[in-house]
Scaffold this active site. Structure first.
Site, PDB file in Angstrom:
ATOM      1  N   TYR A  65       0.847  -1.200   0.000  1.00  0.00           N
ATOM      2  CA  TYR A  65       0.000   0.000   0.000  1.00  0.00           C
ATOM      3  C   TYR A  65       0.879   1.244   0.000  1.00  0.00           C
ATOM      4  O   TYR A  65       1.780   1.364   0.841  1.00  0.00           O
ATOM      5  CB  TYR A  65      -0.894   0.034   1.240  1.00  0.00           C
ATOM      6  CG  TYR A  65      -2.321  -0.327   0.924  1.00  0.00           C
ATOM      7  CD1 TYR A  65      -3.035   0.409  -0.015  1.00  0.00           C
ATOM      8  CD2 TYR A  65      -2.945  -1.390   1.541  1.00  0.00           C
ATOM      9  CE1 TYR A  65      -4.341   0.079  -0.335  1.00  0.00           C
ATOM     10  CE2 TYR A  65      -4.252  -1.727   1.231  1.00  0.00           C
ATOM     11  CZ  TYR A  65      -4.944  -0.985   0.281  1.00  0.00           C
ATOM     12  OH  TYR A  65      -6.235  -1.314  -0.026  1.00  0.00           O
ATOM     13  N   GLU A  67      -0.609   4.674  -0.487  1.00  0.00           N
ATOM     14  CA  GLU A  67      -1.484   5.838  -0.706  1.00  0.00           C
ATOM     15  C   GLU A  67      -0.710   7.123  -0.476  1.00  0.00           C
ATOM     16  O   GLU A  67       0.072   7.233   0.477  1.00  0.00           O
ATOM     17  CB  GLU A  67      -2.695   5.764   0.226  1.00  0.00           C
ATOM     18  CG  GLU A  67      -3.770   4.859  -0.352  1.00  0.00           C
ATOM     19  CD  GLU A  67      -4.780   4.402   0.662  1.00  0.00           C
ATOM     20  OE1 GLU A  67      -4.375   4.114   1.801  1.00  0.00           O
ATOM     21  OE2 GLU A  67      -5.970   4.314   0.309  1.00  0.00           O
ATOM     22  N   ASP A 216      -7.850  13.835 -24.709  1.00  0.00           N
ATOM     23  CA  ASP A 216      -7.716  12.421 -24.316  1.00  0.00           C
ATOM     24  C   ASP A 216      -7.022  11.739 -25.495  1.00  0.00           C
ATOM     25  O   ASP A 216      -7.651  11.455 -26.518  1.00  0.00           O
ATOM     26  CB  ASP A 216      -9.104  11.832 -24.068  1.00  0.00           C
ATOM     27  CG  ASP A 216      -9.058  10.324 -23.830  1.00  0.00           C
ATOM     28  OD1 ASP A 216      -7.978   9.717 -23.986  1.00  0.00           O
ATOM     29  OD2 ASP A 216     -10.123   9.757 -23.501  1.00  0.00           O
ATOM     30  N   THR A 242      -4.366   6.488 -21.913  1.00  0.00           N
ATOM     31  CA  THR A 242      -4.072   5.171 -21.383  1.00  0.00           C
ATOM     32  C   THR A 242      -2.608   4.883 -21.709  1.00  0.00           C
ATOM     33  O   THR A 242      -1.975   5.617 -22.471  1.00  0.00           O
ATOM     34  CB  THR A 242      -4.954   4.078 -22.027  1.00  0.00           C
ATOM     35  OG1 THR A 242      -4.847   4.192 -23.443  1.00  0.00           O
ATOM     36  CG2 THR A 242      -6.396   4.207 -21.605  1.00  0.00           C
ATOM     37  N   LYS A 245      -2.181   1.176 -25.242  1.00  0.00           N
ATOM     38  CA  LYS A 245      -2.593   1.069 -26.651  1.00  0.00           C
ATOM     39  C   LYS A 245      -1.349   1.248 -27.527  1.00  0.00           C
ATOM     40  O   LYS A 245      -0.450   0.420 -27.479  1.00  0.00           O
ATOM     41  CB  LYS A 245      -3.701   2.078 -26.941  1.00  0.00           C
ATOM     42  CG  LYS A 245      -4.970   1.834 -26.106  1.00  0.00           C
ATOM     43  CD  LYS A 245      -6.093   2.760 -26.482  1.00  0.00           C
ATOM     44  CE  LYS A 245      -7.390   2.437 -25.771  1.00  0.00           C
ATOM     45  NZ  LYS A 245      -7.574   3.143 -24.503  1.00  0.00           N
ATOM     46  N   ARG A 251      -1.790  -2.102 -18.859  1.00  0.00           N
ATOM     47  CA  ARG A 251      -3.089  -1.417 -18.849  1.00  0.00           C
ATOM     48  C   ARG A 251      -3.073  -0.370 -17.736  1.00  0.00           C
ATOM     49  O   ARG A 251      -2.752  -0.701 -16.591  1.00  0.00           O
ATOM     50  CB  ARG A 251      -4.222  -2.417 -18.587  1.00  0.00           C
ATOM     51  CG  ARG A 251      -4.215  -3.626 -19.491  1.00  0.00           C
ATOM     52  CD  ARG A 251      -5.499  -4.397 -19.391  1.00  0.00           C
ATOM     53  NE  ARG A 251      -6.536  -3.680 -20.100  1.00  0.00           N
ATOM     54  CZ  ARG A 251      -6.634  -3.623 -21.430  1.00  0.00           C
ATOM     55  NH1 ARG A 251      -5.779  -4.258 -22.182  1.00  0.00           N
ATOM     56  NH2 ARG A 251      -7.593  -2.935 -21.990  1.00  0.00           N
TER      57      ARG A 251
HETATM   58  N1  DSN Z   1     -12.122   0.493 -25.052  1.00  0.00           N
HETATM   59  C1  DSN Z   1     -11.141   1.356 -25.662  1.00  0.00           C
HETATM   60  C2  DSN Z   1     -11.156   1.245 -27.146  1.00  0.00           C
HETATM   61  O1  DSN Z   1     -11.286   0.132 -27.635  1.00  0.00           O
HETATM   62  O2  DSN Z   1     -11.003   2.224 -27.839  1.00  0.00           O
HETATM   63  C3  DSN Z   1     -11.287   2.752 -25.219  1.00  0.00           C
HETATM   64  O3  DSN Z   1     -11.252   2.801 -23.853  1.00  0.00           O
END
Ligand code: DSN
Length: 433
Positions: A65, A67, A216, A242, A245, A251
């Site tokens: 932990y 925090e 975003d 994120t 990707k 993730r």
């Molecule tokens: N679920 C993602 C996508 O496939 O674009 C976005 O969060």
């Protein structure tokens, strides 16, 4: 029926392998590894991260932990974790060329919720694009907290097909929506938008109407870091993303800014505003992935992703498929299935493709006529295939395989034949770890 029994050796977890202690889960993980090895991954938001990223994520850092933030923790024993998180922060800042980073969001949705908590009071107005035009649930969908507790207003894509910029952001509409609704925040960045985002143009509109500009960049983060898409900095006040990707990490989520006051608000909105203990094993894996993205080879990767997407888009259009905006500038494309087969919707097409070993996601298309759970399109992306080493020439083969499936009418024999060819192609491009 999945196996549920634990092996007798589970008393000594530290010495045992997963296969010894939990053969049922070990078997499922091994099966998934085989699935990934023998299929073509064309989901635009997925990738294959490195063994080093997975090693960090699967480490003992999951036990702690922490925090708070580096040197300001609510628990003892956090010294190494402070160093891990500080490294992740420094590398994130270096990747994006900005002054502040919060690496704690558990996901993109958590990152976006924190941004909204930091910038917007309940009921406040923000402008974004709707889901069916390429937006995301967290950009104001009525089923998400962003649509339930805030007041989203939406701008549009150019919908005149005779225009060269058909399917691109309609910047006049962005301006008009901001003039009419005076949103506190103007948002750009999308989940199914194949074109370059003009962040400078967005900033000019935001300044004209007194809005904060938030991007975003979850989908294009790796392209930005690799120099294959313009940077949101210095134009955007806040950037969320994120990490899994195009950025090819574990993730997770990330929020960035150049503004110290906004950075403090974001930190408070992440913890204690919306999260508790940070996932320190994931933050370590983020740091590893960021280190990889800072290497020169990542630039080559990002540019290959775009070249592959453009090659795949050209090959599909050459076979008569209609793509939103007639092509792509980035890693993804959206195929509108209606002109080529009015009876074939996205759900069935994705199922046939999966049967043949080609993994995609169904997608809404501009001027959608079906429901979101069975929309009219498919979204395809090249980040994962590029990681495996497929190049622009291989995209002709991939387009051929996709076409054979989409024209098969679901005939099992035809799908099986494509499946065999997919397996052969996959053997030529083994996973890079
Ligand atoms: N679920 C993602 C996508 O496939 O674009 C976005 O969060």
């Amino acid at each position: 029926m999945p196996e549920t029994t634990l092996a007798p050796s589970d008393s000594d977890v530290s010495a045992a392998t997963l296969a010894d202690t939990d053969p049922a889960i070990a078997k499922l993980i091994a099966a998934e590894a085989q699935r990934q090895e023998h299929t073509l991954e064309l989901i635009a938001s997925e990738n294959h991260c490195s063994a080093a990223v997975m090693a960090a994520q699967g480490s003992c850092l999951t036990n702690k932990y922490c925090e708070g933030y580096p040197a300001k923790r609510y628990y003892s024993g956090c010294g190494f974790y402070d160093e891990v998180e500080s490294l992740a922060i420094e590398r994130a800042k270096q990747m994006f060329g900005c002054g502040f980073a919060n690496v704690q969001p558990h996901s993109g949705a958590n990152a976006n919720f924190a941004v909204q908590l930091a910038l917007l009071e309940p009921g406040a107005t923000f402008a974004a694009i709707q889901l069916s035009d390429g937006g995301h649930l967290t950009h104001g969908s009525p089923v998400n907290v962003s649509g339930k507790w805030l007041n989203p207003v939406t701008y549009k894509l150019v919908d005149d097909e005779s225009r060269d910029d058909w399917g691109h952001i309609d910047y006049d509409s962005v301006d008009a929506v901001c003039a009419e609704h005076k949103p506190k925040v103007l948002m750009c960045g999308y989940s199914a938008y194949p074109r370059t985002i003009d962040f400078a143009k967005f900033r000019a509109i935001a300044d004209k109407h007194g809005c904060l500009l938030w991007a975003d960049v979850a989908h294009i983060a790796g392209l930005i870091v690799g120099g294959a898409h313009p940077s949101p900095f210095p134009h955007c006040h806040i950037v969320s993303t994120t990490t899994h990707k195009t950025l090819r990490g574990p993730r997770g989520g990330l929020v960035l800014t150049n503004d110290e006051d906004l950075a403090k608000k974001i930190d408070r909105a992440v913890f204690p505003g919306s999260q508790g203990g940070p996932l320190m094993h994931v933050i370590a894996a983020k740091a590893v992935a960021f280190g990889e993205a800072l290497r020169p080879t990542f630039k080559t990767y990002a540019s290959e992703v775009v070249k592959n997407a453009q090659a795949l888009a050209s090959a599909l259009m050459g076979k008569g498929y209609k793509l939103s905006s007639n092509g792509t500038d980035n890693h993804l494309m959206v195929v509108d299935l209606r002109p080529t087969d009015p009876d074939l919707a996205g759900k069935e097409a994705a199922l046939w493709l999966e049967t043949a070993g080609i993994i995609t996601s169904m997608s809404t298309v501009p001027k959608e006529t079906r429901k979101p759970f069975n929309p009219s399109g498919l979204r395809l992306g090249t980040p994962a295939l590029t990681t495996r080493g497929l190049g622009a020439d291989d995209m002709n083969t991939v387009a051929e395989l996709i076409d054979r499936v989409l024209t098969s009418k679901g005939d099992q024999g035809k799908l099986d034949a494509v499946r065999s060819d997919v397996v052969e192609l996959c053997k030529k491009f083994p996973m890079p770890h």
